[in-house]
Design an enzyme around this catalytic site. Structure first.
Site, mmCIF file in Angstrom:
data_model
loop_
_atom_site.group_PDB
_atom_site.id
_atom_site.type_symbol
_atom_site.label_atom_id
_atom_site.label_comp_id
_atom_site.label_asym_id
_atom_site.label_seq_id
_atom_site.Cartn_x
_atom_site.Cartn_y
_atom_site.Cartn_z
ATOM 1 C CB CYS A 21 -1.601 -10.080 -4.739
ATOM 2 S SG CYS A 21 -3.284 -9.524 -4.432
ATOM 3 C CG ASN A 24 -5.695 -6.436 -0.585
ATOM 4 O OD1 ASN A 24 -6.127 -5.619 0.218
ATOM 5 N ND2 ASN A 24 -5.421 -7.670 -0.222
ATOM 6 C CB CYS A 26 -7.419 -12.584 -6.699
ATOM 7 S SG CYS A 26 -8.644 -11.964 -7.877
ATOM 8 N NE ARG A 27 -2.010 -12.777 -7.402
ATOM 9 C CZ ARG A 27 -0.961 -12.245 -8.021
ATOM 10 N NH1 ARG A 27 0.072 -13.006 -8.322
ATOM 11 N NH2 ARG A 27 -0.945 -10.974 -8.347
ATOM 12 C CB SER A 28 -2.851 -10.452 -0.890
ATOM 13 O OG SER A 28 -3.670 -9.430 -1.393
ATOM 14 C CG ASP A 137 -3.748 -11.868 -10.997
ATOM 15 O OD1 ASP A 137 -4.858 -12.273 -10.571
ATOM 16 O OD2 ASP A 137 -3.496 -10.676 -11.206
#
Length: 168
Positions: A21, A24, A26-28, A137
């Protein structure tokens, strides 16, 4: 589709997967933690996962507290992870490099060497229900965004696990 000539690990149900993401935090890292947990539950002990960002703003930082709280509420432990930036050797180390959205996919593709043998694509391509096509995001939104990320990541992780199992 996997690029022709991709060298996969020899062990059944094994793969090296990198989730990407922007920062690095939140999402990944959510994708890494969820995928590792679900792969383990599926008996896929030979799967390795990591996460990174295309940007360097948060290198060395723990995931956002809202991310770790939402993940912990579903039984995923990700607070120990630390942000890192995508590196050129990642294209040699991972079989799958999966971006959370089209903007980060573009950045990954821009960095990808011409002879890259990794599958570089969108993570949501593995979800059985591919809408939405991207993991949004949640950073600037409310707590609901972090739950939505978890829902999408769980769906895409389940699909990726089925894809890996079908490779046998």
């Amino acid at each position: 589709a996997v690029r022709e000539g991709l060298s996969m690990p020899e062990e059944a149900n094994s793969a090296r997967v990198l989730f990407v993401c922007l920062g690095n935090i939140c999402r990944s890292p959510t994708a890494q933690g969820v995928f590792e947990s679900l792969a383990k539950q599926a008996g896929m002990a030979n799967v390795q996962a990591d996460s990174c960002g295309t940007g360097d703003w948060h290198v060395g930082s723990a995931p956002d507290s809202r991310t770790t709280d939402a993940a912990a509420a579903r039984g995923y432990a990700i607070a120990h992870l630390r942000a890192r930036q995508l590196q050129s050797d990642d294209f040699d180390r991972f079989d799958y490099i999966l971006a959370m959205d089209k903007a980060n996919l573009h950045d990954v593709q821009t960095m990808s060497p011409r002879d890259c043998r990794s599958h570089v694509g969108l993570f949501m391509d593995f979800a059985r229900d591919r809408s939405p096509a991207e993991v949004p995001d949640p950073y600037y939104g409310g707590n609901k965004g972090f739950d939505q990320v978890l829902n999408l990541v769980e769906a895409a992780s389940a699909g990726l696990i089925l894809t890996l199992k079908a490779r046998r």
